[in-house]
Design an enzyme around this catalytic site. Structure first.
Site, PDB file in Angstrom:
ATOM      1  N   LYS A 294      32.211 -13.819  -1.225  1.00  0.00           N
ATOM      2  CA  LYS A 294      31.094 -13.354  -0.425  1.00  0.00           C
ATOM      3  C   LYS A 294      30.376 -12.229  -1.175  1.00  0.00           C
ATOM      4  O   LYS A 294      31.012 -11.313  -1.691  1.00  0.00           O
ATOM      5  CB  LYS A 294      31.597 -12.859   0.939  1.00  0.00           C
ATOM      6  CG  LYS A 294      30.548 -12.833   2.017  1.00  0.00           C
ATOM      7  CD  LYS A 294      31.177 -12.581   3.386  1.00  0.00           C
ATOM      8  CE  LYS A 294      30.119 -12.648   4.475  1.00  0.00           C
ATOM      9  NZ  LYS A 294      30.702 -12.410   5.822  1.00  0.00           N
ATOM     10  N   GLU A 383      35.896 -16.992  21.321  1.00  0.00           N
ATOM     11  CA  GLU A 383      35.528 -16.217  22.500  1.00  0.00           C
ATOM     12  C   GLU A 383      36.269 -16.672  23.759  1.00  0.00           C
ATOM     13  O   GLU A 383      36.668 -15.843  24.588  1.00  0.00           O
ATOM     14  CB  GLU A 383      34.018 -16.301  22.728  1.00  0.00           C
ATOM     15  CG  GLU A 383      33.182 -15.590  21.682  1.00  0.00           C
ATOM     16  CD  GLU A 383      32.903 -16.426  20.443  1.00  0.00           C
ATOM     17  OE1 GLU A 383      32.225 -15.919  19.517  1.00  0.00           O
ATOM     18  OE2 GLU A 383      33.372 -17.586  20.385  1.00  0.00           O
ATOM     19  N   ARG A 411      29.842 -18.738  25.435  1.00  0.00           N
ATOM     20  CA  ARG A 411      30.804 -19.761  25.033  1.00  0.00           C
ATOM     21  C   ARG A 411      32.098 -19.680  25.837  1.00  0.00           C
ATOM     22  O   ARG A 411      32.906 -20.605  25.822  1.00  0.00           O
ATOM     23  CB  ARG A 411      31.108 -19.605  23.543  1.00  0.00           C
ATOM     24  CG  ARG A 411      29.891 -19.781  22.643  1.00  0.00           C
ATOM     25  CD  ARG A 411      30.055 -19.061  21.315  1.00  0.00           C
ATOM     26  NE  ARG A 411      31.096 -19.613  20.489  1.00  0.00           N
ATOM     27  CZ  ARG A 411      30.885 -20.439  19.469  1.00  0.00           C
ATOM     28  NH1 ARG A 411      29.656 -20.816  19.169  1.00  0.00           N
ATOM     29  NH2 ARG A 411      31.886 -20.891  18.757  1.00  0.00           N
TER      30      ARG A 411
END
Length: 645
Positions: A294, A383, A411
């Site tokens: 990353k 979640e 969600r």
């Protein structure tokens, strides 16, 4: 909005690419230069026009290879989340508009099918790419499309931990399809570092020669009755396990009926092109595992990728971020008020635990994590699990504070109802990024939490008008005897520098009259009270006798305030930084109708019944009609109508 093109004199190959067709005219040997130019372009551009930096820097080679090998847009690329898709935008005809990224009227920060035919599916929330791509792959198969349409899902190592991704994998493993799943692994150690044996094995198993022989043997064994379609899955799992035995490494995909290839170096564009070319036309679902870094190509981002996920403006020469040089005498972010307050409460109350879903720093739960690590849980992009996990903790005496962005908490709605509210468990939902969030646009606006939380039986729904009230609501929530408690607060900073007040308990279901008046009543909830206060002050200066009430609680709503307002027989304006369908305005209109005040007009201001684009919060409040000027216009209009009557 600026559309001035960035200087491209040092990006000669990139400047020649208006579509992937132009990219495919280049030789494989030229692709590393294209990758270098994309990185230079992103560094220069994103230093001035902030966006999601580290993710896109880490997927440059993958992006170039995908568009080089596949016939996009006929072949579908389905990006998960979309943080990593900036290079994709540069290669698909949007380079000259890239300076408008995440601005009103500009290009979106995420893949958006309305923006480009190359954006095959809307992205913004994690873990949906496999399911969506599988649907596309099967649709193409059912329709018998020719030539074969390839569909590729690109998912990161964090997103693949989400429950929806596993549901998609399970379905892909048990449904006839030709889906290719690319795992962009930039953090999670699914495999150890690639050794020589593993590299050679990975190379062999992707080669066309190997797979031609493998397929011919399968057809021969099937003809002889030695294998069947039913036993094919067992053979595939055995093959994956044999790879694991030889290389002495394991990964989570070896037990699936999905062919696994990798891991490969994700920053070797020539290797990725070769591997994709070899496995592109294979039948059946496949997983290609790439290891990436990353922030690749920019040392500060590689060293601290979490900070450089979305760093804001920065100096491209030395990596100094504008946020690092900001003044200390300005109000801090609401999330930091929350994080500091959570730690303050937890230090005095041993029952408090903090939970977040892959957003430790984004929600500032990291503040408590640093001091009390054993009582903070980052459950990853899960979640629904976060909410049910909190329910289990609450069932046995803990006081969970669950910090999740408003748009992501959607969600977990079933879990909120079934695993918390139904059992009246004392879970505090700390709803960050509530309301219009700005440049991230429609996928991230926290438009619906007031409406969706209000419908849940037993749920307390609240929002403080400033940092002090946020702290007071958190203090109140920890002392609530039973039941769930929702507290919403916006993205960014408030207006109070000295935010550290002495906290006290607020009476649940009680608001406050801020300004008295008899002609018009403005009722607000949350920090949007500041915009309303400006409008009320200006209206009163013009002689309009307007009142202002801060409701604080949407549920239970302050019926004493409503009776007081109803008794005045004045028009009502409700203002909320949320959808007007089902929120504060709806709640007040319903109450007035139920109790016989249906003749009182309620003028609702808030987010209209549509998805809102990106822009600054100020621009979007104006667009939606609930900034200070819009509120003043509404007051003036109602006052004029009253005068004419």
């Amino acid at each position: 909005m600026s559309e001035q093109a960035i200087d491209i004199t040092d990006t000669p190959l990139l400047s020649s690419i208006e579509s992937p067709d132009d990219l495919r005219k280049l030789s494989v040997e030229q692709l590393p230069q294209v990758c270098d130019e994309i990185r230079r372009y992103l560094i220069r551009s994103l230093s001035e026009t902030p966006g999601h930096f580290a993710s896109s820097m880490g997927t440059v080679e993958l992006t170039v290879a995908l568009h080089y090998v596949f016939n996009t847009p006929y072949d579908r690329l389905v990006w998960d989340v979309g943080h990593q898709a900036y290079g994709h935008k540069l290669l698909t005809g949007r380079r000259n508009r890239f300076a408008t990224l995440r601005q009103m009227g500009g290009i979106s920060g995420f893949p958006n099918p309305e923006e480009s035919e190359y954006d095959s599916f809307s992205a913004g929330h994690a873990s949906n790419s496999i399911s969506a791509a599988l649907g596309m792959a099967i649709a193409s198969r059912i329709k018998g499309e020719q030539p074969r349409r390839n569909v590729v899902a690109i998912i990161g190592d964090a997103s693949i931990g989400g429950g929806l991704a596993f549901e998609g994998l399970n379905n892909a493993a048990n449904t006839p399809n030709n889906l290719l799943i690319i795992l962009n692994d930039n953090d999670m150690s699914i495999d150890r570092n690639v050794g020589a044996l593993r590299s050679n094995l990975a190379h062999i198993t992707t080669s066309r020669f190997y797979n031609d022989i493998r397929y011919k043997l399968f057809k021969l064994f099937k003809k002889c009755g030695l294998v069947t379609e039913h036993s094919r899955g067992a053979l595939l799992r055995f093959n994956n396990s044999l790879k694991s035995l030889i290389s002495r490494q394991q990964n989570i995909f070896e037990g699936l009926n999905i062919r696994y290839f990798g891991p490969f170096e994700g920053h070797d564009v020539a290797t990725i092109v070769r591997v994709l070319s070899d496995i592109r036309d294979m039948d059946g679902p496949r997983i290609l595992h790439l290891r990436t870094t990353k922030g690749k190509g920019y040392a500060p981002a590689e060293a601290n990728p979490s900070v450089w996920h979305a760093p804001g403006r920065f100096n491209p020469e030395n990596g100094e971020r504008a946020e690092e040089t900001s003044s200390n005498d300005k109000p801090i972010k609401y999330q930091d008020v929350f994080g500091n307050t959570l730690l303050e409460l937890a230090e005095k109350n041993p029952a408090i635990v903090g939970i977040t879903a892959a957003m430790l720093s984004g929600t500032s739960v990291s503040t408590m994590k640093a001091a009390l690590p054993e009582r903070v849980f980052d459950v990853g992009i899960s979640e629904g699990h976060a909410v049910t996990f909190a329910g289990g903790l609450a069932k046995d005496g803990m006081r969970p504070f669950v910090a999740i962005y408003s748009s992501f908490l959607q969600r977990a709605y079933d879990h909120i109802i079934h695993d918390v509210a139904l059992q009246q468990l004392p879970v505090t939902f700390c709803i960050d990024r509530a309301g219009l969030v700005g440049e991230d646009g429609a996928t991230h606006h926290g438009a619906f939490d007031l409406a969706y939380m209000r419908t849940v039986p037993g749920m307390i729904v609240s929002s403080g008008r400033n940092e002090h009230y946020l702290r007071n609501l958190m203090f109140t929530a920890q002392n609530t005897t039973s039941g769930p408690f929702a507290i919403r607060y916006p993205r960014g900073a408030g207006n109070i520098v000295d935010w550290h007040n002495e906290m006290h308990t607020l009476p649940v279901g009680k608001g406050e009259r801020l300004v008295d008046g008899n002609d018009i009543a403005v009722l607000t909830i949350g920090p949007i009270a500041d915009e309303a206060a400006k409008a009320v002050a200006e209206a009163r200066a013009k002689g309009i006798d307007v009142a202002h009430y801060d409701m604080i609680f949407l549920k239970p709503i302050d019926e004493d305030i409503l009776r007081e307002v109803a008794a005045k027989k004045c028009s009502i304006i409700t203002v909320e930084d949320g959808t007007i369908e089902g929120g504060l305005g709806s709640a007040i209109a319903e109450w007035l109708t139920e109790y016989g005040y249906g003749d009182i007009r309620v003028h609702r201001l808030g987010i209209p019944d549509k998805f809102i684009t990106q822009g600054t919060p100020a621009q979007l409040r104006k667009l939606c009609g609930f900034d200070a000027d819009s509120i003043l216009n509404a007051i003036s209009s109602l006052s004029s109508k009253k005068t004419q009557q």
